[in-house]
Design an enzyme around this catalytic site. Structure first.
Site, short mmCIF file in Angstrom:
data_model
loop_
_atom_site.label_atom_id
_atom_site.label_comp_id
_atom_site.label_asym_id
_atom_site.label_seq_id
_atom_site.Cartn_x
_atom_site.Cartn_y
_atom_site.Cartn_z
N CYS A 1 0.82 -1.22 0.00
CA CYS A 1 0.00 0.00 0.00
C CYS A 1 0.85 1.26 0.00
O CYS A 1 0.61 2.21 -0.76
CB CYS A 1 -0.95 0.00 1.19
N HIS B 1 -2.79 6.03 4.91
CA HIS B 1 -1.36 6.26 5.09
C HIS B 1 -0.99 7.64 4.54
O HIS B 1 -1.53 8.07 3.52
CB HIS B 1 -0.56 5.22 4.32
C1 2RA Z 1 1.06 -2.11 6.65
N1 2RA Z 1 1.74 -1.88 4.33
O1 2RA Z 1 0.62 -0.96 6.56
C2 2RA Z 1 1.58 -2.82 5.42
C3 2RA Z 1 0.73 -3.98 5.04
N2 2RA Z 1 -0.60 -3.62 4.80
O2 2RA Z 1 1.10 -2.76 7.70
#
Ligand code: 2RA
Length: 330
Positions: free
Chosen positions: A126, A234
């Site tokens: 991601c 994120h």
């Molecule tokens: C996380 N990118 O954010 C990794 C797996 N989804 O933990």
């Protein structure tokens, strides 16, 4: 089209179902597949009741496409079996991403490399997807030299148990701990496991996957991946050096015209990307665009996306859509 959703009960699997409904992904038959502990349970989807089945039964039904969100070990064991049965697997785990024999796809960037004999296709991490969505058009124009990225990642990236840990801590309730430390009111510079070079696997995914997706091993990348008590997505602070100079206005124009990217950048009015605003959306939001005056040809930007959507489910469904639209499913 017989579509299987493997790992259907997890956060990403559930998001895949929401995405195929929202995007009206066409299928004749839908298989909801999960581990033994979920087999036999039912789930409502688009007004129908589905009974969750196990892996053996799913393979026997020979789906045309299977979107896996079931972890690396399950994918390593079962993706080849699904492929053997004539299925195309789109896998959300890290199992196949760096395999030289498997493609790592962000449809807006490199779906054109997909061919009829691709049977296991890797969905990137991601935190990589959102970064390359913002950088790919700029790489084409100015040629990337070096990327320094710090991430601020939602607990949803770890999964439901991590969300539960955060909410339990916030509500003063004892519960399962998936992190080595408290996560509420804290930040953990520790995502996935540490490797011998002092980086985490999450950080090395960003280093290695970025080069593979952009098809350029000369790009220097260094990353620091951090977990925060945040839900919507994120965030990433990206410092990028190009071989060629750029015009900030032109950068803004290029990003504004990039499919799947939205520029939110009006600091005079406190407009910049935030996870709360990105939550449940499929776009990658870019802001805080500014020249890094500490060295030539270098740009700072802030990149935010819902890690369960474009960071996982939506990207995987877009790959499936591309396969179906380009007669790559047999
Ligand atoms: C996380 N990118 O954010 C990794 C797996 N989804 O933990």
């Amino acid at each position: 089209m017989k579509l299987a959703i493997v790992g259907a009960t997890g956060l990403v699997g559930q998001e895949v179902l929401r995405v195929i409904e929202e995007r009206n992904f066409e299928f004749d038959q839908l298989l909801l597949v999960a581990s033994a502990r979920s087999v036999g349970k039912t789930q409502e989807f688009k007004g129908k009741t589905y009974t969750i089945i196990g892996m053996e039964e799913a393979v026997a039904k020979q789906p045309d496409i299977a979107i896996f969100s079931a972890g690396g070990s399950t994918s390593l064991e079962w993706a080849p079996k699904f492929a053997e049965a004539g299925c195309i697997v789109v896998d959300n785990s890290s199992a196949w991403r760096m395999s030289p024999d498997h493609k790592l796809i962000v449809p807006e960037i490199n779906a054109d490399v997909l061919r009829i004999d691709d049977r296991i296709i890797a969905n990137p991490n991601c935190s990589t997807i959102q970064m390359v969505m913002a950088l790919a058009p700029l790489h084409k124009k100015y040629k990337l030299k070096r990327i320094v990225v710090s991430t601020y990642q939602s607990v949803t990236g770890t999964g439901k148990a991590a969300v539960d840990q955060l909410m339990n801590e916030r509500n003063g309730v004892e519960g399962e701990k998936v992190y080595p430390h408290k996560i509420d009111m804290n930040v953990l510079p520790h995502i996935d496991v540490f490797t011998d070079n002092g980086y985490t696997k999450e950080e090395m995914k960003m280093v290695n996957e970025t080069k593979k997706i952009l098809g350029d091993n000369s790009i220097a990348v260094t990353a620091t991946a951090v977990r925060l008590p945040v839900m919507g997505g994120h965030s990433e602070s990206v410092n990028v050096e190009f071989y060629n100079d750029f015009d900030l206005k032109e950068v803004r124009e290029i990003l504004s015209k990039t499919p799947g990217v939205v520029v939110e950048d009006d600091v005079a009015n406190n407009v910049y990307p935030m996870p709360l605003n990105a939550h449940h959306k499929d776009e990658v939001f870019v802001g805080r665009l500014r020249r890094d005056d500490s060295q030539p040809n270098t740009l700072n930007m802030w990149v935010v996306a819902d890690n369960l959507r474009k960071g996982a489910a939506t990207n995987a469904v877009q790959i499936a859509e591309f396969l179906a639209a380009n007669n790559l499913v047999y």
